[in-house]
Design a protein around this motif. Structure first.
Motif, mmCIF file in Angstrom:
data_model
loop_
_atom_site.group_PDB
_atom_site.id
_atom_site.type_symbol
_atom_site.label_atom_id
_atom_site.label_comp_id
_atom_site.label_asym_id
_atom_site.label_seq_id
_atom_site.Cartn_x
_atom_site.Cartn_y
_atom_site.Cartn_z
ATOM 1 N N VAL A 160 93.532 -30.812 29.588
ATOM 2 C CA VAL A 160 92.576 -29.960 29.420
ATOM 3 C C VAL A 160 92.014 -29.316 30.645
ATOM 4 O O VAL A 160 91.540 -30.195 31.817
ATOM 5 C CB VAL A 160 91.217 -30.661 28.505
ATOM 6 N N ASP A 161 92.031 -28.016 30.865
ATOM 7 C CA ASP A 161 91.588 -27.421 32.205
ATOM 8 C C ASP A 161 92.719 -28.084 33.075
ATOM 9 O O ASP A 161 91.932 -28.259 34.446
ATOM 10 C CB ASP A 161 90.090 -27.650 32.493
ATOM 11 N N GLY A 162 93.789 -28.229 32.893
ATOM 12 C CA GLY A 162 94.785 -28.814 33.965
ATOM 13 C C GLY A 162 94.649 -30.483 34.381
ATOM 14 O O GLY A 162 95.467 -30.848 34.832
ATOM 15 N N HIS A 163 93.640 -31.127 33.773
ATOM 16 C CA HIS A 163 93.439 -32.223 33.827
ATOM 17 C C HIS A 163 94.401 -33.224 32.883
ATOM 18 O O HIS A 163 93.976 -32.911 31.329
ATOM 19 C CB HIS A 163 92.054 -32.818 33.868
ATOM 20 N N PRO A 164 95.113 -34.195 32.887
ATOM 21 C CA PRO A 164 95.924 -34.698 32.073
ATOM 22 C C PRO A 164 94.976 -35.559 31.389
ATOM 23 O O PRO A 164 93.639 -35.994 31.771
ATOM 24 C CB PRO A 164 96.667 -35.671 33.036
ATOM 25 N N VAL A 165 95.146 -36.004 29.960
ATOM 26 C CA VAL A 165 94.278 -36.703 29.242
ATOM 27 C C VAL A 165 94.861 -37.794 28.671
ATOM 28 O O VAL A 165 96.104 -37.969 28.821
ATOM 29 C CB VAL A 165 93.890 -35.911 28.092
ATOM 30 N N ASP A 166 93.780 -38.647 28.225
ATOM 31 C CA ASP A 166 94.338 -40.247 27.709
ATOM 32 C C ASP A 166 93.328 -40.494 26.735
ATOM 33 O O ASP A 166 92.005 -40.255 26.644
ATOM 34 C CB ASP A 166 94.004 -41.107 28.985
ATOM 35 N N SER A 167 93.827 -40.735 25.630
ATOM 36 C CA SER A 167 92.800 -41.191 24.368
ATOM 37 C C SER A 167 91.912 -41.841 24.587
ATOM 38 O O SER A 167 90.926 -41.903 23.802
ATOM 39 C CB SER A 167 93.796 -41.521 23.237
ATOM 40 N N ARG A 168 91.809 -42.636 25.652
ATOM 41 C CA ARG A 168 90.641 -43.698 25.928
ATOM 42 C C ARG A 168 89.473 -43.004 26.808
ATOM 43 O O ARG A 168 88.530 -43.721 27.134
ATOM 44 C CB ARG A 168 91.251 -44.857 26.791
ATOM 45 N N LEU A 188 85.149 -30.968 20.238
ATOM 46 C CA LEU A 188 85.988 -30.310 19.963
ATOM 47 C C LEU A 188 86.515 -30.067 18.362
ATOM 48 O O LEU A 188 86.939 -29.217 17.862
ATOM 49 C CB LEU A 188 87.330 -30.812 20.659
ATOM 50 N N GLY A 189 86.109 -31.266 17.665
ATOM 51 C CA GLY A 189 86.625 -31.435 16.222
ATOM 52 C C GLY A 189 87.837 -32.064 15.870
ATOM 53 O O GLY A 189 88.106 -31.587 14.653
ATOM 54 N N ILE A 190 88.299 -32.874 16.416
ATOM 55 C CA ILE A 190 89.584 -33.610 16.173
ATOM 56 C C ILE A 190 89.570 -34.868 16.028
ATOM 57 O O ILE A 190 88.541 -35.559 16.601
ATOM 58 C CB ILE A 190 90.822 -33.327 17.072
ATOM 59 N N THR A 191 90.167 -35.768 15.203
ATOM 60 C CA THR A 191 90.244 -36.964 15.230
ATOM 61 C C THR A 191 91.870 -37.047 15.708
ATOM 62 O O THR A 191 92.780 -36.409 15.861
ATOM 63 C CB THR A 191 90.517 -37.800 13.986
ATOM 64 N N MET A 192 92.006 -38.491 16.514
ATOM 65 C CA MET A 192 93.328 -38.790 17.095
ATOM 66 C C MET A 192 93.984 -39.754 16.268
ATOM 67 O O MET A 192 93.472 -40.664 15.944
ATOM 68 C CB MET A 192 93.221 -39.136 18.565
ATOM 69 N N ILE A 193 95.265 -39.694 16.304
ATOM 70 C CA ILE A 193 95.942 -40.938 16.191
ATOM 71 C C ILE A 193 95.898 -42.013 16.976
ATOM 72 O O ILE A 193 95.709 -42.119 18.178
ATOM 73 C CB ILE A 193 97.748 -40.383 16.080
ATOM 74 N N ALA A 194 95.564 -43.187 16.176
ATOM 75 C CA ALA A 194 95.055 -44.466 16.955
ATOM 76 C C ALA A 194 96.224 -45.291 17.351
ATOM 77 O O ALA A 194 97.329 -45.068 17.126
ATOM 78 C CB ALA A 194 94.336 -45.392 15.890
#
Ligand SMILES: [Zn+2]
Length: 599
Positions: free
Chosen positions: A530-538, A494-500
């Motif tokens: 993403v495509d309807g699925h909830p996301v979690d940074s882990r 995707l090309g992002i970094t996330m807040i830790a």
């Protein structure tokens, strides 16, 4: 007769003080520092200036600390400044952000009092609490304009329970709590640690070393003494001498810490309190110590011409931090390698990590290492969410340039010379003989002298330009080869970094040229599904999707929900590994042996 004598003395004094370049005057300057409210992070400073014979006195404070290239506006933390003479107040008028002007007509002695707030825990700023005081001198000592070459004395009155002062400033009459500086360049370059630190010493050659451990920790004193000794011996061997009689390591141990700042006869290091028994953390600590100690030659004595005498009021611009910092970053690992404490592959892994870092940064195609140096003040020290796309680190690329040049010199001299010879030559030629800093052209000439070739093209491509680096061309000299461990994996990115440190997926940066960049995902967006699925940074964001697959990213931007269609692109992330080829030629093995100090 008296006047002539005075003039001769004056000229002699100027000649003797070529490092600072200022004339000394006859005023005496004394500071007394007390800590009546250490628990609230204050130092109270009283400065007495006697021998004045002028009408106007400008009291000034540096706006930056040498070695840390950012204007920090230290007077932000000064309050309640008063000036008096013989018990009578003299008005102090602020005429600039870092200047107070006082009419001192007819006053031979004045007393200046002020309070300093110090609560920024770093190696380059002062910090005071009930446990200890770390006084990083440029943000503590106001100085009288025109007197940078005057000596001064500093008397410390410790807060209750504090027993020890650690600084490279000389004692006055053997008193630990009263120190003296021959001029302000030395005072501003000599931090003071006051508290209950654990101090231990050792000797290397003719130099007395001291380590002041602050904040506790699971360090092993004997191991540190032994390993530091090996590091110091290796570094002194490059330059042929150790110019200090005394040298001090101030180590601040934190829950999690790092970073260091170099000085002429001391350094301050940040460390992780309980990291000394963790092998990786300990090795990083040794590298940091090797880095800062190497600076006592490279930058504190052998220096770019712009870095001294310092202008304490403004930015000091140089295009050479890739040498001052980058070469030091190269040597920190070379030196630890030379101590033989770790296996050779360990060194190659560290080099590969630096190359990986540079090549994963889109800024490598935008900013040259010379401009990264010049703009340190506004870019490197003031990063933002787009920095990865527009800038590089002159530490990282400077270390890589040093490796390339080291290999070039070793190969061309058939193993006789290395980058060490350039450093020793420059130290002797500019610090000892010419007693001044070097220009860009002078450093390039020295590199060419030992490389035995013109480096115009090298400079155009890699120093002043952003050309792709053919790493394997250089590594081949030593019979080594670099490969990308992620090549051919065909994974999507995707090309992002996330807040830790949060399970929410909040975008910290968007890398240039990636799917997120092309399709308009922004910094600060919170990705919900993403495509309807909830996301979690882990968790992986989009499972087993491949390059070319389309996904829909639901996110919240400034409180409004949006669906963003994204077409995934192939990952451009690299992870390099440097290997030693088994079938290396005798010539390659000779270069490898010299480069990696193989037995
Ligand atoms: Zn450094």
């Amino acid at each position: 007769m008296k006047k002539i004598f005075a003039t001769l003395f004056f000229i002699t004094y100027i000649l003797m003080n070529t490092t600072t370049g200022y004339a000394a005057n006859n005023e005496q300057i004394k500071y007394t520092i007390t800590f009546p409210e250490a628990q609230a992070h204050y130092a109270d400073v009283e400065m007495t200036i006697s021998g004045l014979a002028q009408k106007t006195l400008d009291l000034k404070m540096p706006v930056w600390a040498p070695g840390s290239y950012l204007v920090r506006e230290f007077t932000r933390n000064i309050e309640s400044l008063t000036v008096s003479s013989a018990g009578k107040d003299l008005p102090a008028v602020k005429t600039r952000k870092n200047i107070w002007q006082v009419n001192v007509t007819g006053k031979a002695t004045v007393t200046v009092k002020y309070r300093v707030y110090a609560f920024e825990a770093s190696v380059r700023t002062s910090f005071i609490d009930a446990e200890h005081a770390f006084l990083s001198s440029p943000d503590i000592f106001i100085y009288p304009d025109g007197m940078l070459n005057n000596p001064s004395t500093v008397h410390i009155v410790p807060y209750k329970g504090w027993t020890t002062v650690s600084t490279s400033l000389e004692k006055v009459k053997g008193d630990d709590f009263t120190r003296t500086a021959p001029n302000y360049d030395i005072l501003f370059d000599s931090p003071l640690e006051v508290g209950t630190q654990d101090v231990f010493g050792f000797k290397v050659g003719a130099t007395d070393y001291e380590v002041a451990m602050c904040g506790g920790g699971n360090y092993d004193k004997e191991r540190i003494k032994k390993d530091f000794t090996r590091i110091i011996e290796q570094e002194a061997a490059i330059f042929g001498e150790n110019p200090n009689k005394h040298y001090l390591f101030i180590v601040h141990n934190y829950f999690k810490g790092g970073g260091g700042l170099e000085h002429l006869s001391s350094t301050t290091l940040g460390a992780t309190r309980d990291g000394y028994t963790h092998e990786g953390t300990y090795q990083s600590f040794l590298s940091l110590a090797a880095h800062e100690h190497f600076h006592l030659w490279n930058v504190k004595r052998l220096r770019p011409i712009a870095l001294g005498p310092f202008d304490y009021d403004n930015e000091n611009y140089t295009t050479n931090l890739w040498i001052a910092e980058g070469f030091t970053a190269y040597y920190q690992d070379v030196i630890v390698r030379r101590t033989q404490l770790y296996v050779p592959q360990n060194y190659l892994d560290l080099m590969a990590r630096q190359i990986t870092q540079l090549e994963n940064q889109p800024g490598a195609k935008v900013q040259s290492v010379a401009m990264a140096s010049y703009d340190a003040w506004i870019k490197s020290y003031r990063p933002n969410e787009n920095s990865n796309n527009t800038t590089i680190s002159y530490y990282t690329k400077g270390a890589i340039i040093a490796m390339m040049l080291d290999l070039e010199i070793i190969k061309n001299s058939k193993g006789k010379n290395s980058l060490d010879d350039v450093m020793a030559y420059m130290y002797n030629e500019y610090y000892k003989v010419k007693k001044r800093g070097y220009t860009d052209a002078e450093f390039k000439l020295a590199l060419e002298k030992f490389a035995g070739k013109n480096l115009d093209e090298f400079y155009a491509k890699y120093i002043n330009g952003v050309a792709d680096i053919d790493y394997n061309n250089y590594l081949a000299y030593a019979g080594c080869q670099m490969r990308d461990e992620l090549a051919g994996t065909n994974s999507a990115e995707l090309g992002i970094t996330m807040i830790a440190n949060t399970r929410r997926v909040i975008v910290a940066s968007v890398l240039r040229g990636t799917a997120a960049w092309d399709d308009g995902i922004n910094v600060n967006d919170e990705i919900i599904t993403v495509d309807g699925h909830p996301v979690d940074s882990r968790e992986p964001l989009f499972g087993n999707k491949k390059p070319g697959d389309k996904i829909v990213v639901k996110l919240v931007r400034d409180g409004i929900e949006k669906d963003i269609p994204v077409t995934l692109k192939p990952s451009t992330t690299v992870r390099f590994k440097i290997e030693q080829l088994a079938n290396a030629t005798p010539q390659q093995l000779a270069v490898r042996k010299k480069w990696m100090t193989l037995q």
